[in-house]
Design a protein around this motif. Structure first.
Motif, PDB file in Angstrom:
ATOM      1  N   ARG B  80      -0.727  58.419 -42.827  1.00 46.67           N
ATOM      2  CA  ARG B  80      -2.014  57.819 -43.170  1.00 46.67           C
ATOM      3  C   ARG B  80      -2.107  56.349 -42.758  1.00 46.67           C
ATOM      4  N   LEU B  81      -0.986  55.781 -42.350  1.00 48.72           N
ATOM      5  CA  LEU B  81      -1.021  54.400 -41.855  1.00 48.72           C
ATOM      6  C   LEU B  81      -1.333  54.487 -40.368  1.00 48.72           C
ATOM      7  N   ASP B  82      -2.617  54.603 -40.050  1.00 50.28           N
ATOM      8  CA  ASP B  82      -2.962  54.966 -38.673  1.00 50.28           C
ATOM      9  C   ASP B  82      -3.978  54.017 -38.049  1.00 50.28           C
ATOM     10  N   ARG B  83      -3.819  52.740 -38.332  1.00 47.71           N
ATOM     11  CA  ARG B  83      -4.786  51.785 -37.788  1.00 47.71           C
ATOM     12  C   ARG B  83      -4.276  51.116 -36.513  1.00 47.71           C
ATOM     13  N   ILE B  84      -5.180  50.920 -35.584  1.00 46.85           N
ATOM     14  CA  ILE B  84      -4.886  50.154 -34.385  1.00 46.85           C
ATOM     15  C   ILE B  84      -5.191  48.701 -34.707  1.00 46.85           C
ATOM     16  N   LEU B  85      -4.218  47.825 -34.479  1.00 46.17           N
ATOM     17  CA  LEU B  85      -4.345  46.458 -34.976  1.00 46.17           C
ATOM     18  C   LEU B  85      -4.689  45.437 -33.901  1.00 46.17           C
ATOM     19  N   ALA B  86      -4.432  45.760 -32.658  1.00 46.18           N
ATOM     20  CA  ALA B  86      -4.799  44.844 -31.571  1.00 46.18           C
ATOM     21  C   ALA B  86      -4.663  45.575 -30.248  1.00 46.18           C
ATOM     22  N   PHE B  87      -5.519  45.202 -29.288  1.00 45.61           N
ATOM     23  CA  PHE B  87      -5.358  45.727 -27.936  1.00 45.61           C
ATOM     24  C   PHE B  87      -5.883  44.705 -26.944  1.00 45.61           C
ATOM     25  N   ASP B  88      -5.095  44.440 -25.938  1.00 45.69           N
ATOM     26  CA  ASP B  88      -5.487  43.489 -24.907  1.00 45.69           C
ATOM     27  C   ASP B  88      -5.570  44.222 -23.568  1.00 45.69           C
ATOM     28  N   PRO B  89      -6.809  44.480 -23.100  1.00 44.80           N
ATOM     29  CA  PRO B  89      -6.947  45.246 -21.854  1.00 44.80           C
ATOM     30  C   PRO B  89      -6.380  44.509 -20.633  1.00 44.80           C
ATOM     31  N   ALA B  90      -6.203  43.199 -20.753  1.00 45.51           N
ATOM     32  CA  ALA B  90      -5.659  42.459 -19.616  1.00 45.51           C
ATOM     33  C   ALA B  90      -4.184  42.797 -19.395  1.00 45.51           C
ATOM     34  N   THR B  91      -3.465  43.004 -20.493  1.00 46.96           N
ATOM     35  CA  THR B  91      -2.019  43.264 -20.376  1.00 46.96           C
ATOM     36  C   THR B  91      -1.649  44.693 -20.756  1.00 46.96           C
ATOM     37  N   GLY B  92      -2.552  45.410 -21.430  1.00 51.31           N
ATOM     38  CA  GLY B  92      -2.230  46.735 -21.931  1.00 51.31           C
ATOM     39  C   GLY B  92      -1.472  46.691 -23.250  1.00 51.31           C
ATOM     40  N   GLU B  93      -1.281  45.488 -23.796  1.00 50.79           N
ATOM     41  CA  GLU B  93      -0.506  45.382 -25.032  1.00 50.79           C
ATOM     42  C   GLU B  93      -1.277  45.905 -26.231  1.00 50.79           C
ATOM     43  N   LEU B  94      -0.614  46.790 -26.964  1.00 53.15           N
ATOM     44  CA  LEU B  94      -1.214  47.440 -28.126  1.00 53.15           C
ATOM     45  C   LEU B  94      -0.366  47.154 -29.353  1.00 53.15           C
ATOM     46  N   VAL B  95      -1.024  46.861 -30.479  1.00 52.23           N
ATOM     47  CA  VAL B  95      -0.305  46.782 -31.754  1.00 52.23           C
ATOM     48  C   VAL B  95      -0.905  47.839 -32.662  1.00 52.23           C
ATOM     49  N   ALA B  96      -0.061  48.652 -33.284  1.00 52.36           N
ATOM     50  CA  ALA B  96      -0.597  49.734 -34.107  1.00 52.36           C
ATOM     51  C   ALA B  96       0.312  50.019 -35.287  1.00 52.36           C
ATOM     52  N   GLU B  97      -0.275  50.588 -36.315  1.00 55.32           N
ATOM     53  CA  GLU B  97       0.503  51.035 -37.461  1.00 55.32           C
ATOM     54  C   GLU B  97       1.330  52.263 -37.060  1.00 55.32           C
ATOM     55  N   PRO B  98       2.385  52.573 -37.835  1.00 58.70           N
ATOM     56  CA  PRO B  98       3.346  53.590 -37.394  1.00 58.70           C
ATOM     57  C   PRO B  98       2.787  55.005 -37.379  1.00 58.70           C
ATOM     58  N   GLY B  99       1.702  55.267 -38.130  1.00 55.92           N
ATOM     59  CA  GLY B  99       1.192  56.632 -38.197  1.00 55.92           C
ATOM     60  C   GLY B  99       0.213  56.971 -37.084  1.00 55.92           C
ATOM     61  N   VAL B 100      -0.097  55.990 -36.226  1.00 52.69           N
ATOM     62  CA  VAL B 100      -0.955  56.284 -35.064  1.00 52.69           C
ATOM     63  C   VAL B 100      -0.211  57.282 -34.182  1.00 52.69           C
ATOM     64  N   THR B 101      -0.922  58.304 -33.710  1.00 52.22           N
ATOM     65  CA  THR B 101      -0.259  59.341 -32.915  1.00 52.22           C
ATOM     66  C   THR B 101      -0.591  59.203 -31.429  1.00 52.22           C
ATOM     67  N   PHE B 102       0.145  59.951 -30.624  1.00 52.91           N
ATOM     68  CA  PHE B 102      -0.147  59.990 -29.197  1.00 52.91           C
ATOM     69  C   PHE B 102      -1.530  60.604 -28.957  1.00 52.91           C
ATOM     70  N   ALA B 103      -1.955  61.475 -29.846  1.00 55.53           N
ATOM     71  CA  ALA B 103      -3.311  62.037 -29.730  1.00 55.53           C
ATOM     72  C   ALA B 103      -4.346  60.927 -29.904  1.00 55.53           C
ATOM     73  N   ASP B 104      -4.104  60.032 -30.861  1.00 48.02           N
ATOM     74  CA  ASP B 104      -5.010  58.891 -31.049  1.00 48.02           C
ATOM     75  C   ASP B 104      -5.066  58.047 -29.773  1.00 48.02           C
ATOM     76  N   LEU B 105      -3.889  57.759 -29.209  1.00 48.33           N
ATOM     77  CA  LEU B 105      -3.845  56.906 -28.017  1.00 48.33           C
ATOM     78  C   LEU B 105      -4.634  57.539 -26.874  1.00 48.33           C
ATOM     79  N   LEU B 106      -4.462  58.841 -26.720  1.00 47.89           N
ATOM     80  CA  LEU B 106      -5.161  59.545 -25.647  1.00 47.89           C
ATOM     81  C   LEU B 106      -6.678  59.463 -25.858  1.00 47.89           C
TER      82      LEU B 106
END
Ligand SMILES: Cc1cc2nc3c(=O)[nH]c(=O)nc-3n(C[C@H](O)[C@H](O)[C@H](O)COP(=O)(O)OP(=O)(O)OC[C@H]3O[C@@H](n4cnc5c(N)ncnc54)[C@H](O)[C@@H]3O)c2cc1C
Lengths: 247, 453
Positions: B80-106
């Protein structure tokens, strides 16, 4: 013009799922609650996932004096667009605990009912002035009939429903729809540690259905729908039989 | 209030419930107390377990064995800890909570032209679980493991402190946590770099391969491919030992129209007889023939290539109530080739109804002290839990160990402590970090106890 959803009690799992649903449909979000760290995370998540504006806002249901200022800020943040409201806050301490300590019981009434009445009352003129919008509030099947195991929580939700009926009548003239969702158990932190409950809905499925209802409905609606026949029967049970049930 | 009631009230307040969890292989049922925090505050609270029980994190529950189980202990479910906390399209850097899944990323990032740098075979894996097993994908031969793309993570230590861990600031803890099967703390956020892609699709080539030698030569020839994987008919023996399909893929310059994935649910626990040698043999032969003799080139969505099994939800029930185990090992090149042959022979001889075996060329050693990845060949196959299957595992383990290979902890439920230490030379380094961050041994799992960690 982008519409805004004000989510009251935004850290709850149901509210979170509803906010995602609203964001997916392009709405801006005002996320109101007490856990600012969590609301901040949620706002970022919605903004990144769905490219919508999302703002965390401090809101304490029991701090009635703060409601006027809070509502004014919401109105301002919503800008020109319609302001809609999803009221999801509420606490459900153990009935036994509330039985043993009247202060716990009173605190629950204050949060679940008094707080709701105060903030909805304050929002009333704002909604009337915009001549449109929707208010969706989370009631509960527990409000249909007082059960031994959970009647205090149920009572606060029954009171809320009655309030909403009149509130709906008052706002209908201004074209504002008001909907009370009589929620069955949803698979959230509130129900996690309880013994297995029937017809449990996932927050996501619940929120998707609530969103559909919010688009059209008014009055009250059971969610999931299976609770309508179930509660119809439970309401009809003769009292001597009902009292013997351990529910 | 009677004692039991008081205890019940206590566990309710802190959100613990008595339940039983299983690994993906469903071969054992593990009773425990479980909490499922919905926000960081509740994750912190979960460190305070009832009765001082040990604690382990449980992500998507896609590990086959006991990595995320803690029998009679406490388990914190992180989905349930599934929040995306930051994303920088310039670098591709993503910060996310541990419950984010590969399905979410896709779902969130493919439409914006980014994918996960490394992806396991199912999208239901969480980022926390991916880090804790340092997972690999079909691009391991050049992209390495998940941990190679992680810049830092926030780790909630057993004593309640939150530490931002990076290779520069605390290399030992960084390398212990990558692949550390949850034993150094609760991962609360992860920063990783997504990679840009030209479209939402992959250009996939498939061709039939007649035997093991041809397979290895095929992989060699395809070493420049972005993605590559081999599906082996694990029941074929003799001259067709190692027969299968070699799949390679490249990012497709042109995309496909967006479609919503349809998934079917495996309806019930299948009866045990369904998976006898005959039916599996027939299935495997069909699978092989599906690819025309001349080979095949198709453009498919990422989802379909990366997560083929996700099309049938709950497919693990196909193995019936007794469940199954997965064997996955990596063996070094050179001596590994003979070992591969012996592994396949052993499985085929046992006729243990493994549907498909997956063969992969592996690239660089992972950064984690207990990372699975190392140069060589990886072989994975499912084995239904039946009388004699543990013994078969023993033989496969022996062959792997003698070849200087190792068994993948994400799949394992049987490895002995002694064999583990032989396969994972940095185990003592790992133990030292554990002693530093968890001197009171508040974290624990069935796997940790079994492997003597
Ligand atoms: C169909 C299928 C295909 C697969 N294909 C591949 C593949 O191609 N490559 C590959 O490498 N693996 C593969 N796997 C295995 C899978 O990727 C790993 O087992 C992965 O670790 C599972 O992650 P999870 O989120 O399900 O976590 P779980 O299985 O629940 O837990 C895994 C480990 O992570 C730890 N953990 C989880 N969350 C946290 C956290 N927040 N903090 C600390 N520790 C945590 C747990 O304690 C446990 O030790 C596959 C599995 C399946 C079912």
């Amino acid at each position: 013009m982008r519409e805004t959803w004000l989510i009251l009690g935004a850290s709850s799992a149901v509210a979170r799922a509803f906010a995602r649903e609203a964001a997916e449909h392009g709405a801006a979000l005002l996320l109101a609650g007490r856990d600012m760290e969590d609301l901040g995370h949620q706002a970022t998540d919605l903004a990144i996932r769905h490219a919508v504006p999302a703002v965390p806002m401090r809101f304490e249901a029991r701090d009635l004096a703060s409601h006027a200022g809070f509502v004014a800020e919401c109105r301002e943040r919503a800008g020109e667009g319609l302001l809609n409201v999803f009221l999801a806050f509420g606490v459900m301490p153990d009935q036994a605990e509330a039985d043993a300590d009247p202060a716990v019981a009173a605190g629950m009434v204050e949060a679940n009912f008094t707080g709701a009445v105060s903030v909805l009352g304050t929002l009333g003129p704002v909604l009337e002035a915009q001549r449109g919008g929707v208010v969706v509030a989370l009631g509960s099947v527990a409000g249909d009939r007082g059960r031994k195991r959970n009647f205090l929580y149920g009572a606060t939700k029954a009171a809320l429903l009655t309030y909403l009926q009149g509130y709906a009548a008052r706002l209908s003239g201004a074209g504002v729809r008001v909907l009370c969702i009589k929620a069955g158990p949803v698979d959230t932190g509130m129900t996690w540690a309880l013994p297995k409950l029937p017809f449990m809905a996932s927050p996501r499925a619940f929120a998707a259905a609530a969103w559909q209802k919010a688009r059209r409905g008014s009055g009250s609606a059971y969610l999931p729908g299976i609770w309508w026949p179930v509660m119809s029967i439970i309401r009809l049970l003769p009292t001597p039989i009902f009292n013997r049930l351990d529910i | 209030m009677p004692d039991s009631l008081a205890a019940q009230a206590m566990t309710r307040m802190t959100g613990w419930k008595s339940t039983a969890l299983q690994g993906w292989g469903r071969s054992t049922l593990s009773p425990c107390l479980a909490a499922r925090p919905e926000r960081l505050r509740e994750l912190r609270a979960a460190l305070d377990t009832p009765e001082g029980r040990t604690l382990i994190a449980h992500g998507g529950g896609r590990s086959y064995g006991d990595a995320a189980l803690n029998t009679d202990g406490a388990v914190v479910v992180t989905g349930r800890l599934d929040r995306i906390l930051a994303f920088d399209p310039a670098t591709g850097e993503l910060v996310a909570e541990p419950g984010v899944t590969f399905a979410d990323l896709l779902a969130v990032f493919l439409p914006r032209g980014f994918v996960a740098p490394v992806s396991p075979g199912t999208a239901h894996v969480t980022l926390g679980g991916a880090l804790a097993n340092d997972v690999h994908g079909k691009n391991h031969h050049h992209a390495g493991s998940f941990g190679d793309h992680v810049l830092w993570f926030d780790l909630l230590l057993p004593d309640g402190r939150m530490q931002r861990v990076s290779e520069a600031e605390d290399p030992a803890l960084f390398h212990a946590t990558i692949g550390g099967i949850g034993l150094t703390g609760l991962i609360a956020a992860i920063c990783l770099r997504l990679v840009p892609v030209p479209s939402n699709a992959l250009a996939v080539r498939r061709r039939r391969v007649g035997d093991l030698d041809e397979f290895l030569a095929g992989f060699e020839a395809a070493s420049g491919a972005t993605w590559s994987v081999g599906w082996i008919d694990a029941l074929a023996s003799g001259r067709s030992l190692g027969r299968g399909i070699l799949e390679t893929a490249e990012p497709s310059p042109t995309g496909l129209p967006h479609t919503v994935p349809k998934s079917r649910r495996f309806p019930v626990d299948a009866p045990g007889w369904l998976l006898n040698g005959m039916s599996v043999r027939a299935f495997n032969a069909l699978y092989w023939r599906r690819v025309p003799a001349a080979g095949q080139e198709v453009t498919v969505p990422y989802r379909q290539f990366l997560y083929p099994l996700d099309a049938i939800e709950g497919w693990n029930r196909m193995y019936g109530k007794q469940g199954f185990r997965q064997f996955q090992c990596v063996v070094p090149p050179g001596p590994g080739v003979a070992a591969l042959r012996r592994l396949l022979e052993t499985v085929a001889a046992a006729g243990s109804a493994s549907f498909l075996a997956v063969l992969k060329v592996m690239g660089p050693e992972g950064r984690g002290m207990l990372s699975f990845g190392m140069p060589g060949y990886s072989l994975a196959l499912d084995i239904p839990a039946r009388p004699g299957s543990e013994e078969l595992f023993g033989r496969l383990e022996r062959i792997t160990r003698d070849a200087g290979g190792r068994i993948y902890l994400a799949k394992d439920s049987l490895l002995s402590a002694e064999a583990f230490s032989a396969m994972y030379p940095r185990a003592d380094e790992f133990r030292a970090v554990r002693a530093r961050v968890d001197p009171d041994r508040r974290l624990g799992s069935d796997m940790a106890r079994r492997l003597g960690l």
